[in-house]
Design a protein around this motif. Structure first.
Motif, PDB file in Angstrom:
ATOM      1  N   GLN A 159       0.828  -1.203   0.000  1.00 25.96           N
ATOM      2  CA  GLN A 159       0.000   0.000   0.000  1.00 25.96           C
ATOM      3  C   GLN A 159       0.866   1.258   0.000  1.00 25.96           C
ATOM      4  N   ALA A 160       1.923   1.242   0.810  1.00 21.95           N
ATOM      5  CA  ALA A 160       2.793   2.418   0.904  1.00 21.95           C
ATOM      6  C   ALA A 160       3.518   2.671  -0.410  1.00 21.95           C
ATOM      7  N   ARG A 161       4.014   1.608  -1.036  1.00 28.74           N
ATOM      8  CA  ARG A 161       4.745   1.775  -2.295  1.00 28.74           C
ATOM      9  C   ARG A 161       3.825   2.182  -3.431  1.00 28.74           C
ATOM     10  N   GLY A 162       2.584   1.735  -3.367  1.00 26.91           N
ATOM     11  CA  GLY A 162       1.658   2.058  -4.450  1.00 26.91           C
ATOM     12  C   GLY A 162       0.862   3.322  -4.254  1.00 26.91           C
ATOM     13  N   HIS A 163       0.565   3.654  -2.984  1.00 25.37           N
ATOM     14  CA  HIS A 163      -0.351   4.770  -2.733  1.00 25.37           C
ATOM     15  C   HIS A 163       0.144   5.743  -1.659  1.00 25.37           C
ATOM     16  N   GLY A 164       1.301   5.474  -1.079  1.00 22.82           N
ATOM     17  CA  GLY A 164       1.774   6.319   0.005  1.00 22.82           C
ATOM     18  C   GLY A 164       2.605   7.493  -0.482  1.00 22.82           C
ATOM     19  N   SER A 165       3.195   8.178   0.483  1.00 22.14           N
ATOM     20  CA  SER A 165       4.048   9.320   0.166  1.00 22.14           C
ATOM     21  C   SER A 165       5.307   9.233   1.017  1.00 22.14           C
ATOM     22  N   ARG A 166       6.393   9.748   0.470  1.00 20.80           N
ATOM     23  CA  ARG A 166       7.662   9.742   1.197  1.00 20.80           C
ATOM     24  C   ARG A 166       7.864  11.101   1.863  1.00 20.80           C
ATOM     25  N   THR A 167       8.183  11.055   3.144  1.00 22.18           N
ATOM     26  CA  THR A 167       8.427  12.272   3.912  1.00 22.18           C
ATOM     27  C   THR A 167       9.808  12.150   4.554  1.00 22.18           C
ATOM     28  N   GLU A 168      10.208  13.188   5.269  1.00 25.01           N
ATOM     29  CA  GLU A 168      11.495  13.133   5.956  1.00 25.01           C
ATOM     30  C   GLU A 168      11.515  12.030   7.007  1.00 25.01           C
ATOM     31  N   ALA A 169      10.334  11.717   7.560  1.00 27.03           N
ATOM     32  CA  ALA A 169      10.259  10.692   8.604  1.00 27.03           C
ATOM     33  C   ALA A 169      10.212   9.281   8.040  1.00 27.03           C
ATOM     34  N   GLY A 170       9.886   9.135   6.753  1.00 23.57           N
ATOM     35  CA  GLY A 170       9.771   7.816   6.144  1.00 23.57           C
ATOM     36  C   GLY A 170       8.592   7.774   5.188  1.00 23.57           C
ATOM     37  N   MET A 171       8.087   6.571   4.936  1.00 22.68           N
ATOM     38  CA  MET A 171       6.914   6.424   4.076  1.00 22.68           C
ATOM     39  C   MET A 171       5.647   6.483   4.915  1.00 22.68           C
ATOM     40  N   GLY A 231      -9.925   5.902  14.753  1.00 25.17           N
ATOM     41  CA  GLY A 231     -10.904   4.874  14.427  1.00 25.17           C
ATOM     42  C   GLY A 231     -10.475   4.051  13.230  1.00 25.17           C
ATOM     43  N   LYS A 232     -11.334   4.028  12.201  1.00 26.96           N
ATOM     44  CA  LYS A 232     -11.098   3.177  11.042  1.00 26.96           C
ATOM     45  C   LYS A 232      -9.957   3.693  10.164  1.00 26.96           C
ATOM     46  N   ARG A 233      -9.752   5.008  10.155  1.00 25.47           N
ATOM     47  CA  ARG A 233      -8.731   5.600   9.286  1.00 25.47           C
ATOM     48  C   ARG A 233      -7.457   5.848  10.062  1.00 25.47           C
ATOM     49  N   ARG A 234      -6.345   5.326   9.550  1.00 23.59           N
ATOM     50  CA  ARG A 234      -5.051   5.510  10.207  1.00 23.59           C
ATOM     51  C   ARG A 234      -4.014   5.889   9.164  1.00 23.59           C
ATOM     52  N   ARG A 235      -3.123   6.774   9.531  1.00 21.97           N
ATOM     53  CA  ARG A 235      -1.998   7.091   8.652  1.00 21.97           C
ATOM     54  C   ARG A 235      -0.764   6.442   9.249  1.00 21.97           C
ATOM     55  N   GLY A 261       4.781   3.147  12.833  1.00 24.33           N
ATOM     56  CA  GLY A 261       4.304   4.149  13.771  1.00 24.33           C
ATOM     57  C   GLY A 261       3.077   4.799  13.164  1.00 24.33           C
ATOM     58  N   TYR A 262       2.651   5.885  13.760  1.00 22.32           N
ATOM     59  CA  TYR A 262       1.480   6.604  13.242  1.00 22.32           C
ATOM     60  C   TYR A 262       1.811   8.080  13.148  1.00 22.32           C
ATOM     61  N   ALA A 263       1.401   8.680  12.034  1.00 22.50           N
ATOM     62  CA  ALA A 263       1.608  10.120  11.869  1.00 22.50           C
ATOM     63  C   ALA A 263       0.813  10.865  12.931  1.00 22.50           C
ATOM     64  N   ALA A 264       1.348  11.984  13.399  1.00 18.53           N
ATOM     65  CA  ALA A 264       0.721  12.734  14.488  1.00 18.53           C
ATOM     66  C   ALA A 264      -0.725  13.087  14.156  1.00 18.53           C
ATOM     67  N   GLY A 265      -1.614  12.749  15.067  1.00 19.79           N
ATOM     68  CA  GLY A 265      -3.021  13.085  14.911  1.00 19.79           C
ATOM     69  C   GLY A 265      -3.751  12.325  13.839  1.00 19.79           C
ATOM     70  N   ALA A 266      -3.146  11.241  13.312  1.00 20.03           N
ATOM     71  CA  ALA A 266      -3.749  10.549  12.173  1.00 20.03           C
ATOM     72  C   ALA A 266      -4.338   9.200  12.540  1.00 20.03           C
ATOM     73  N   LYS A 267      -4.340   8.825  13.810  1.00 19.36           N
ATOM     74  CA  LYS A 267      -4.925   7.559  14.219  1.00 19.36           C
ATOM     75  C   LYS A 267      -6.306   7.844  14.785  1.00 19.36           C
ATOM     76  N   VAL A 324       1.306   6.129   4.712  1.00 18.10           N
ATOM     77  CA  VAL A 324       0.200   5.626   3.895  1.00 18.10           C
ATOM     78  C   VAL A 324      -1.072   5.593   4.740  1.00 18.10           C
ATOM     79  N   ASP A 325      -2.179   5.970   4.145  1.00 19.57           N
ATOM     80  CA  ASP A 325      -3.466   5.900   4.822  1.00 19.57           C
ATOM     81  C   ASP A 325      -4.012   4.479   4.740  1.00 19.57           C
ATOM     82  N   VAL A 326      -4.350   3.932   5.884  1.00 16.81           N
ATOM     83  CA  VAL A 326      -5.042   2.642   5.942  1.00 16.81           C
ATOM     84  C   VAL A 326      -6.500   2.955   6.250  1.00 16.81           C
TER      85      VAL A 326
END
Length: 244
Positions: free
Chosen positions: A165-177, A221-225, A213-219, A179-181
Motif C-alpha cells: 500500500q505504501a509503495r503504491g499509494h503512500g508518500s515519502r516524507t522526511e520521517a519515512g513512508m 478509528g477506522k482511518r489511520r496514517r 508508527g502513526y503520523a501525528a493526529g492521524a490515528k 500511507v493511509d489505511v
C-alpha cells in the motif's frame, strides 16, 4: 441520452487492459453488446460455484473477490477497481464462478454474455491473447496468496500489505513512508487470512517493535496514517528482499 450512455460504455471498455487496444469502431461494436448494472455497497455480483453467464468490466467503484472456508472465515483473493475485468476464466472453461464477488462501495459494471465474448474474440484474436496474459497474471497472484497463507505468519502478511500500500499509494516524507489505511481491522483480516483480534494485536506488536508508527493526529478509528520509518527493516521482517 442513448448516445451519452454509449460513450460512457466505450470509455469504460477503453480503460481496460483487455479491450484498451481496440479501435474506436470496435469499441463501439463491443459496447453495444454490454448491459450496465449498478451495485450498492455490500451487494453481491456473483457467488462462488454459481453458473457463470459472462464477463464483467468495472466502470467505477471497487469489487472484492473472496472465498469462504468450512469454518465460515472469508479470505480475500483480490480487489479490483475501475478498468478491471472479472470472470475471464469461465468464459473459456465453461466452469462456474471461482469466487464470490461483492461491491465494496457503490459500483457500476458492464456485463458481456459469454457467447458474445467468444464470438468477438474469434474476430479479434489479439483480445484472446491479452485475456490469456491477464489470466496468467491472476494465476501468479493466486499462487502468491497460497504461498503467503501457507508459509508466512500473520505479522509478515500484514507487513507485506502495508509495504504494498505504501509503495503504491503512500508518500515519502522526511520521517519515512506514510500511507493511509482506510479499511477496518476486520477487512484487513479478510485480506491477510486472519481474524480481527489477531490483526489488532499484530498492529500493536509492529508498533512496539518499532517497525511502524502513526503520523501525528492521524490515528482515528477506522482511518489511520501509518508511518514506516525504516522500509528495509519492515521488508526484512516480511521476508522480502531488501531491494524489493
Amino acid at each position: 441520452m442513448i448516445l451519452l450512455v454509449a460513450v460512457d460504455k466505450v470509455t469504460a471498455l477503453r480503460r481496460t487492459v483487455l479491450f484498451g487496444d481496440l479501435q474506436p469502431e470496435e469499441l463501439v461494436e463491443l459496447a453495444a453488446l454490454t448491459r450496465k448494472r449498478e451495485l450498492a455497497k455490500g451487494e453481491l455480483l456473483f457467488l462462488s460455484g454459481e453458473k457463470a453467464a459472462g464477463l464483467f468490466v468495472i466502470a467505477s467503484g471497487r469489487i472484492r473477490a473472496y472465498r469462504v472456508n468450512a469454518q465460515g472465515r472469508e479470505q480475500t483473493i483480490h480487489m479490483e477497481g475501475e478498468g478491471a475485468t472479472l470472470a475471464e476464466v469461465p468464459v473459456f472453461d465453461d466452469g462456474p464462478y471461482p469466487a464470490t464477488a461483492v461491491a465494496e462501495e457503490p459500483t457500476s459494471v458492464l456485463f458481456l454474455e459469454k457467447s458474445d465474448v467468444r464470438r468477438f474474440m474469434l474476430r479479434h484474436p489479439d483480445v484472446a491473447l491479452t485475456a490469456l496474459k491477464l489470466m496468467a497474471q491472476r494465476l501468479r497472484g493466486h499462487a502468491e496468496v497460497v504461498d503467503a497463507l501457507s508459509l508466512q505468519h500473520v505479522g509478515q502478511r500484514l507487513a507485506r500489505f502495508l509495504l504494498a500500500q505504501a509503495r503504491g499509494h503512500g508518500s515519502r516524507t522526511e520521517a519515512g513512508m506514510e500511507v493511509d489505511v482506510t479499511v477496518s481491522n476486520e477487512e484487513l483480516a479478510r485480506r491477510v487470512g486472519s481474524v480481527r483480534e489477531v490483526v489488532s494485536r499484530t498492529f500493536t506488536r509492529l508498533e512496539r517493535d518499532g517497525l511502524i508508527g502513526y503520523a501525528a493526529g492521524a490515528k482515528n478509528g477506522k482511518r489511520r496514517r501509518v508511518l514506516i520509518a525504516d522500509e528495509a527493516a519492515l521488508a526484512r521482517y516480511a521476508g522480502q528482499e531488501e531491494d524489493s
